[in-house]
Design a protein around this motif. Structure first.
Motif, PDB file in Angstrom:
ATOM      1  N   CYS A   1      76.366  77.502  54.743  1.00  0.00           N
ATOM      2  CA  CYS A   1      75.397  78.562  55.071  1.00  0.00           C
ATOM      3  C   CYS A   1      74.073  78.244  54.371  1.00  0.00           C
ATOM      4  O   CYS A   1      74.025  78.123  53.147  1.00  0.00           O
TER       5      CYS A   1
ATOM      6  N   ARG B   1      81.774  82.911  63.916  1.00  0.00           N
ATOM      7  CA  ARG B   1      81.339  82.040  62.815  1.00  0.00           C
ATOM      8  C   ARG B   1      80.353  82.816  61.945  1.00  0.00           C
ATOM      9  O   ARG B   1      79.145  82.712  62.087  1.00  0.00           O
TER      10      ARG B   1
ATOM     11  N   THR C   1      74.637  73.062  62.714  1.00  0.00           N
ATOM     12  CA  THR C   1      74.784  73.243  61.273  1.00  0.00           C
ATOM     13  C   THR C   1      74.391  71.966  60.529  1.00  0.00           C
ATOM     14  O   THR C   1      74.357  70.879  61.108  1.00  0.00           O
TER      15      THR C   1
ATOM     16  N   ALA D   1      76.394  81.695  61.803  1.00  0.00           N
ATOM     17  CA  ALA D   1      76.211  80.241  61.797  1.00  0.00           C
ATOM     18  C   ALA D   1      75.229  79.831  62.887  1.00  0.00           C
ATOM     19  O   ALA D   1      75.292  80.344  64.010  1.00  0.00           O
TER      20      ALA D   1
ATOM     21  N   CYS E   1      79.317  83.830  57.933  1.00  0.00           N
ATOM     22  CA  CYS E   1      79.464  83.369  56.552  1.00  0.00           C
ATOM     23  C   CYS E   1      80.365  84.308  55.770  1.00  0.00           C
ATOM     24  O   CYS E   1      80.156  85.536  55.767  1.00  0.00           O
TER      25      CYS E   1
ATOM     26  N   ASN F   1      81.529  77.332  54.220  1.00  0.00           N
ATOM     27  CA  ASN F   1      82.550  78.066  54.944  1.00  0.00           C
ATOM     28  C   ASN F   1      83.632  77.113  55.432  1.00  0.00           C
ATOM     29  O   ASN F   1      83.322  76.089  56.052  1.00  0.00           O
TER      30      ASN F   1
END
Length: 252
Positions: free
Chosen positions: A194, A209, A222, A218, A211, A201
């Motif tokens: 995150c 998704r 990412t 999310a 955190c 995570n």
């Protein structure tokens, strides 16, 4: 994210990058360390996992105290009995790029103990040298890998001719390639860091998704967890380049 990682890689091509010094007080952490201070840390040494090459090795991998030599020309381990000359290294890679590491994971090796991005390899014309970092006494594994990869790339770049742009680019692309490989794995169930609170995570098979620490959603793309120690610098570079890579929300 890949563009920002590429910008971080390209910065190490300068022999003495003053931007590290400028950020030292304002950002802190690994992203603030100057080239000279990173060199000192490598010369002080780190406990790294060294993978043995060849099927007749007694131990597939073991912990070694690895140092950069005082003249910055060699990486040494086993009390200086073994080494690799920096000028012979063509490039550095992150992850399971070498056959030795791939076989280690195929055979069950250390896959449960170490994620793929905790490994880095030095590629010469004749062989590869594989090292990894675990979260031990000598600090956070991701910070160790990033520090060694960035500094080694800069040392290698210093041995290349400044006019050889292709060689300079080839030896300074490990972080970019790590993020690129991370993005190619499009699984929605993989672990993700995150960028709002830095919590890593864990992977999960279903569900939104979100955190687990701060509740942030999310983003679609990412960041490779390896690059989290460089997050402040990557955010600053993204703002400078006008890349909306670290905005909050799922659309980032």
């Amino acid at each position: 994210s890949a563009a920002a990682a590429a910008a971080a890689d390209s910065s190490v091509q300068q022999p003495e990058d003053e931007r590290w010094e400028m950020m030292e007080d304002s950002i802190g952490g690994l992203a603030s360390l100057s080239y000279a201070k990173r060199i000192i840390r490598m010369q002080d040494g780190a406990n790294l996992i060294k993978v043995a090459e060849g099927k007749y090795s007694r131990h597939r991998y073991s912990t070694k105290e690895v140092h950069l030599s005082r003249d910055k020309r060699h990486l040494t381990w086993d009390g200086g009995k073994k080494s690799v000359e920096i000028s012979t290294v063509l490039r550095v890679s992150v992850g399971l790029e070498t056959k030795t590491l791939q076989k280690l994971y195929m055979n069950g090796g250390v896959s449960a103990e170490m994620p793929e991005y905790h490994w880095f390899s030095l590629h010469t014309a004749t062989r590869c040298y594989d090292f990894g970092a675990k979260d031990l006494d000598n600090g956070d594994a991701t910070s160790i890998v990033v520090l060694w990869v960035m500094t080694l790339q800069q040392l290698i770049a210093n041995t290349q001719s400044p006019s050889n742009n292709q060689a300079q680019t080839a030896c300074c692309s490990a972080l970019y390639r790590a993020q690129q490989q991370w993005q190619r794995n499009s699984s929605a169930h993989k672990e993700w860091p995150c960028i709002a609170c830095t919590f890593l995570n864990p992977a999960k098979q279903s569900g939104p998704r979100i955190c687990g620490a701060c509740g942030a959603t999310a983003p679609k793309v990412t960041l490779c967890p390896l690059l989290m120690p460089l997050l402040p610098m990557l955010q600053a570079l993204s703002n400078t380049l006008g890349i909306a890579a670290f905005l909050p929300g799922a659309d980032a």
